[in-house]
Design a protein around this motif. Structure first.
Motif, short mmCIF file in Angstrom:
data_model
loop_
_atom_site.label_atom_id
_atom_site.label_comp_id
_atom_site.label_asym_id
_atom_site.label_seq_id
_atom_site.Cartn_x
_atom_site.Cartn_y
_atom_site.Cartn_z
N THR A 264 0.94 -1.24 0.07
CA THR A 264 -0.09 -0.09 0.09
C THR A 264 0.85 1.15 0.10
N GLY A 265 0.41 2.42 -0.31
CA GLY A 265 1.13 3.51 -0.67
C GLY A 265 2.38 3.52 -1.15
N CYS A 266 3.49 3.85 -0.75
CA CYS A 266 4.81 3.85 -1.32
C CYS A 266 5.76 2.35 -0.65
N SER A 267 4.72 1.63 0.02
CA SER A 267 5.49 0.36 0.42
C SER A 267 5.69 -0.59 -0.60
N GLY A 268 6.65 -1.53 -0.60
CA GLY A 268 6.86 -2.42 -1.16
C GLY A 268 5.93 -3.56 -0.86
N GLY A 269 6.06 -5.02 -1.95
CA GLY A 269 5.67 -6.03 -1.46
C GLY A 269 4.11 -6.12 -1.86
N SER A 270 3.24 -7.36 -2.01
CA SER A 270 2.16 -7.47 -2.37
C SER A 270 1.04 -7.61 -1.14
N PHE A 271 -0.14 -7.08 -1.32
CA PHE A 271 -1.20 -6.85 -0.24
C PHE A 271 -2.20 -7.93 -0.33
N ARG A 272 -2.40 -8.33 0.69
CA ARG A 272 -3.76 -9.11 1.23
C ARG A 272 -4.10 -8.67 2.68
N ALA A 273 -5.57 -8.25 2.92
CA ALA A 273 -5.85 -7.63 4.05
C ALA A 273 -5.62 -8.90 5.18
N PHE A 274 -4.94 -8.13 6.24
CA PHE A 274 -4.73 -8.93 7.53
C PHE A 274 -3.88 -10.21 7.30
N GLU A 275 -3.08 -10.29 6.08
CA GLU A 275 -2.08 -11.27 5.92
C GLU A 275 -1.16 -11.41 7.23
N ALA A 276 -0.78 -12.65 7.43
CA ALA A 276 0.17 -12.79 8.54
C ALA A 276 1.48 -12.25 8.51
N ILE A 277 1.87 -12.00 7.18
CA ILE A 277 3.40 -11.23 7.03
C ILE A 277 3.23 -9.94 7.60
N GLN A 278 2.23 -9.44 7.50
CA GLN A 278 1.67 -8.00 7.91
C GLN A 278 2.02 -7.69 9.61
N SER A 279 1.67 -8.92 10.22
CA SER A 279 2.11 -8.94 11.63
C SER A 279 3.53 -8.92 11.94
N LEU A 280 4.28 -9.57 11.25
CA LEU A 280 5.78 -9.70 11.50
C LEU A 280 6.33 -8.34 10.69
N ASP A 281 5.96 -7.71 9.68
CA ASP A 281 6.24 -6.45 9.36
C ASP A 281 6.13 -5.57 10.53
N GLY A 282 4.96 -5.65 11.09
CA GLY A 282 4.60 -4.62 12.27
C GLY A 282 5.68 -4.87 13.39
N TYR A 283 6.13 -6.03 13.60
CA TYR A 283 7.11 -6.46 14.52
C TYR A 283 8.54 -5.61 14.22
N ASP A 284 8.76 -5.75 12.94
CA ASP A 284 10.02 -4.93 12.39
C ASP A 284 9.93 -3.44 12.47
N VAL A 285 8.54 -3.12 12.20
CA VAL A 285 8.62 -1.74 12.43
C VAL A 285 8.59 -1.25 14.05
N ILE A 286 8.16 -1.74 14.77
CA ILE A 286 8.12 -1.36 16.21
C ILE A 286 9.73 -1.53 16.69
N GLU A 287 10.59 -2.40 16.36
CA GLU A 287 11.73 -2.71 16.73
C GLU A 287 12.70 -1.71 16.16
N THR A 288 12.27 -1.34 14.56
CA THR A 288 13.14 -0.37 14.03
C THR A 288 12.97 1.12 14.63
N VAL A 289 11.66 1.35 14.89
CA VAL A 289 11.40 2.77 15.47
C VAL A 289 11.91 2.78 16.81
N ALA A 290 11.78 1.85 17.64
CA ALA A 290 12.24 1.88 18.77
C ALA A 290 13.71 1.79 19.14
N ALA A 291 14.67 1.55 18.06
CA ALA A 291 15.92 1.66 17.97
C ALA A 291 16.58 3.04 17.58
N GLN A 292 15.60 3.90 17.40
CA GLN A 292 15.98 5.22 17.00
C GLN A 292 16.46 6.02 18.17
N SER A 293 17.47 6.96 17.71
CA SER A 293 18.17 7.74 19.17
C SER A 293 16.99 8.89 19.29
#
Length: 731
Positions: free
Chosen positions: A185-214
């Motif tokens: 969706t938007g400018c994000s890569g990959g293929s979309f299906r609503a509430f697909e399991a991989i989106q949950s793992l992406d969300g994990y990666d989002v939180i951990e990347t954001v939390a790592a910021q100074s």
């Protein structure tokens, strides 16, 4: 504007061992004329020649999939087992290098993968564990960092730099806001299906990347959002990101199938299907519109990320192919089945009459068994009621205490009225008096907040004393220790052949009893009760069109005037003995209302059931909460000779029925009960008979709660209660 270095991100990912060279398409031998990217139970082919026929081959040299490259040069395979795969052309053949497909249950990347990514203020990208890049927009509040940080993650446009609506709310409250578009969706890569399991793992990666910021205070992040981004919080939090501080899902669902898509087994064509259609359209290449401007401005990453969009599954086809509940499709998209995994504090809010997601969400509150703190606020009203003043007061406190780790500030007193006024159009509003934290340390404030009962019910929103009619404020409230409400008393009223709801069951024999009937004609009434704009329904006084049921097209039953005030909180059950002499199935809609002494009738709640879906999940059903299996194997047609018992669930609600008022239910074909919900009904004129004798004790059962102090003044004016239409009663 400075952008994240994708080369640096990829290098960090490889160094962390999260990705392999083969999984990102780095050739180790003569390259095939396309690139492979292994993913989580998926595999992408990129930069291939359009029209090329390809085969997917597993490590045992068995062909496990075939496909044709789309016009963007892409092809995707989903639901793959963990392992190594190659792809080859069917003519030639030319075989690719090996790509590795990981599994949902695999460990997360090492911390160095997240530490190696830098997110500047403004628009940029972060990388997930499979190499997909997600578009991100970071907005800082005033002052210097580090800042308490919140993330909004959804398939709408939270990363669109021009979309500042939600960012303004949270930065005004003192938080760094991070808007992230889910994959495809938007400018994000990959293929979309609503509430697909991989989106949950992406969300994990989002939180951990954001939390790592100074700039992220405590190197943690909370999650925020209403509706779609509210629901996504539940999916992400189940993966237990180590640096997720708290979530605040607003206006969400508990069961995609039963709660919104197929309530009672009947397809919701008024909201659910159009929502799915919009998601499909907006996930097309440049589907949201703002992507084109980014690409025109030189964003080559956004341009490349559009290439896999033609591989998006057809969401409407998935809906139409699954009219019954199946574990494979339904379980992964039913939050009630996985919220027990959530291990951070949760603030959840929503409305009983939510015209979009439906208001069934309270049914999962007792499933949050893993969180140390669950706070839930429920109220009558619309989809945006979870941002109303009575909710936002406690919501802002929650964020301050569990995300910012500070004594709640007074900023909400300025932010809340602005938000509420912008949604409802009512000006001059003020935040209600909430908990007083004056002079308290953070630890003292936290203890005070946690000492409150966690389940909070706001009554009669729209009729607050001293406020304009329709204002997003309640008249009174009551808090409880748990949900369902402990001590709620299931109370039955029995349907009679004369149209009354009686306290005692009939003693009339079946042979002497009069059977009532109606024609189940969905075309006899408008499908919905509102035809205006989606935003207009959130105003103080929407133009509802709640019509009377035409004679012969439905039935009604009503109690005598109540001798004392009663309060019902929870789900309800309408147990009917029905027969369809010339049909083998029918769709039922039951509507609960209050008829006041002045002759005005106020809408309370509805429930639906396709009669063939009547099989109950016995272990989950109670006297006030019938839970249907909705499985194909359990479907059973009606007898056209004998009466059959069916139980219709009234969605959750909270309503005071004052002394002198009467409780009413109506029964007809689906439609004319909700502003946006309409149904793909099978009811087109069949005769439905309802028996009420001593052998067929049709009844309504409501959960009555003692100890609620209902104001003594007159009931709210007709039309003042939010999302509760009012009309003149006609018996």
């Amino acid at each position: 504007m400075r952008r994240t270095s994708l080369v640096a991100i990829a290098a960090a990912a490889l160094a962390a061992g999260a990705l392999t060279a083969t999984s990102t398409g780095v050739a180790t031998a003569d390259p095939a004329p396309f690139v492979l990217r292994g993913s989580v139970n998926q595999l992408y082919v990129l930069d291939a020649t359009p029209g090329t026929a390809l085969e997917l081959v597993d490590s045992g040299n068995a062909v496990v999939g075939t496909g044709t490259v789309d016009t963007a040069g892409s092809l995707a395979w989903r639901e793959l087992d963990k392992g190594t795969y190659t792809v080859r052309t069917t003519s030639g053949p030319v075989e690719s290098d090996t790509a590795t497909v990981s599994d949902y249950a695999d460990p997360a990347p090492a911390q160095s993968f997240y530490d190696g990514q830098t997110l500047p203020e403004g628009f940029s990208y972060l990388q997930t564990r499979d190499g997909t890049t997600l578009s991100v927009n970071v907005v800082f509040p005033s002052g210097s960092g580090p800042y308490p940080t919140v993330v909004e993650y959804s398939g709408y446009d939270p990363s669109n730099p021009a979309n500042t609506r939600m960012a303004q709310i949270y930065t005004a409250l003192g938080y760094a806001y991070v808007g992230v578009n889910i994959r495809g969706t938007g400018c994000s890569g990959g293929s979309f299906r609503a509430f697909e399991a991989i989106q949950s793992l992406d969300g994990y990666d989002v939180i951990e990347t954001v939390a790592a910021q100074s700039w992220a205070k405590f190197h943690e992040a909370g999650m925020v959002g209403i509706s779609y981004p509210g629901i996504e919080q539940l999916y992400v939090a189940q993966t237990q990101p180590p640096h997720l501080s708290a979530i605040s899902p607003l206006s969400v669902i508990d069961d995609t199938y039963q709660g919104t898509l197929y309530p009672g087994g009947i397809l919701n064509t008024g909201f659910a299907v159009p929502w799915a259609t919009d998601r499909d359209k907006q996930a097309e290449p440049y589907g949201q519109g703002w992507e084109q401007g980014m690409v025109d401005g030189g964003d080559t990453v956004c341009a490349a990320n559009q290439d896999v969009r033609l591989q998006n599954p057809d969401l409407l086809a998935l809906i139409n192919d699954n009219p019954f509940y199946t574990k494979a499709v339904g379980d992964p998209i039913s939050p009630m089945l996985f919220v027990h995994k959530i291990n951070v504090p949760v603030f959840l809010a929503g409305a009983w009459q939510d015209e979009q997601t439906g208001g069934h969400f309270p049914s999962m509150l007792d499933d949050f068994t893993g969180t140390p703190h669950l706070y839930a606020t429920m109220v009558n009203g619309s989809h945006t009621e979870s941002l109303s003043l009575g909710v936002l007061d406690r919501y802002a406190d929650f964020l301050d205490l569990y995300v910012a780790r500070r004594t709640p500030t007074a900023t909400k007193a300025f932010v809340g009225p602005v938000v509420a006024s912008s949604i409802t159009g009512v000006s001059g509003l003020q935040m209600p008096k909430g908990l007083d934290y004056s002079g308290l340390s953070y630890e003292q404030a936290l203890a005070k907040f946690e000492a409150q009962k966690p389940i909070r019910v706001l009554f009669e929103e729209g009729a607050a004393d001293g406020q304009p009619s329709g204002s997003p404020l309640p008249r009174f409230e009551k808090s409880f220790g748990s949900w369902p409400i402990k001590g709620a008393k299931p109370t039955a009223w029995f349907l009679t052949s004369g149209g009354e709801l009686a306290a005692k069951p009939s003693t009339t024999s079946p042979r002497k009893a009069r059977v009532r009937s109606y024609r189940a004609d969905a075309s006899a009434l408008p499908a919905t009760t509102y035809t205006g704009s989606s935003g207009g329904i959130w105003a103080a006084h929407p133009a509802y069109h709640w019509k009377q049921i035409p004679a012969g097209k439905g039935l009604g039953w009503i109690t005598p005037p109540l001798k004392k005030t009663v309060v019902a909180v929870g789900t309800g059950s309408v147990d009917l003995w029905i027969r369809t002499p010339r049909a083998r199935d029918t769709d039922l809609e039951v509507t609960l209302s209050e008829v006041r002494p002045n002759g005005k009738e106020v809408y309370v709640q509805s429930g639906w059931l396709r009669a063939s879906h009547r099989k109950l999940a016995a272990a989950r059903s109670t006297v006030i909460s019938p839970v249907h299996t909705n499985r194909k194997a359990d479907a059973q047609r009606l007898s056209n000779k004998r009466f059959t018992k069916v139980r219709v669930e009234l969605f959750p609600f909270a309503q005071p029925f004052r002394k002198g008022s009467r409780i009413r239910i109506t029964l007809d074909a689906p439609g004319n009960s909700r502003p946006l919900w309409a149904f793909d009904t099978i009811s087109h004129g069949e005769r439905v008979q309802v028996a009420t004798d001593r052998a067929h004790r049709s009844r309504i059962v409501l959960p009555l709660v003692a100890g609620v102090d209902v104001p003594k003044q007159a009931p709210p004016a007709c039309g003042s209660l939010r999302s509760q239409p009012c009309r003149t009663y006609q018996g």
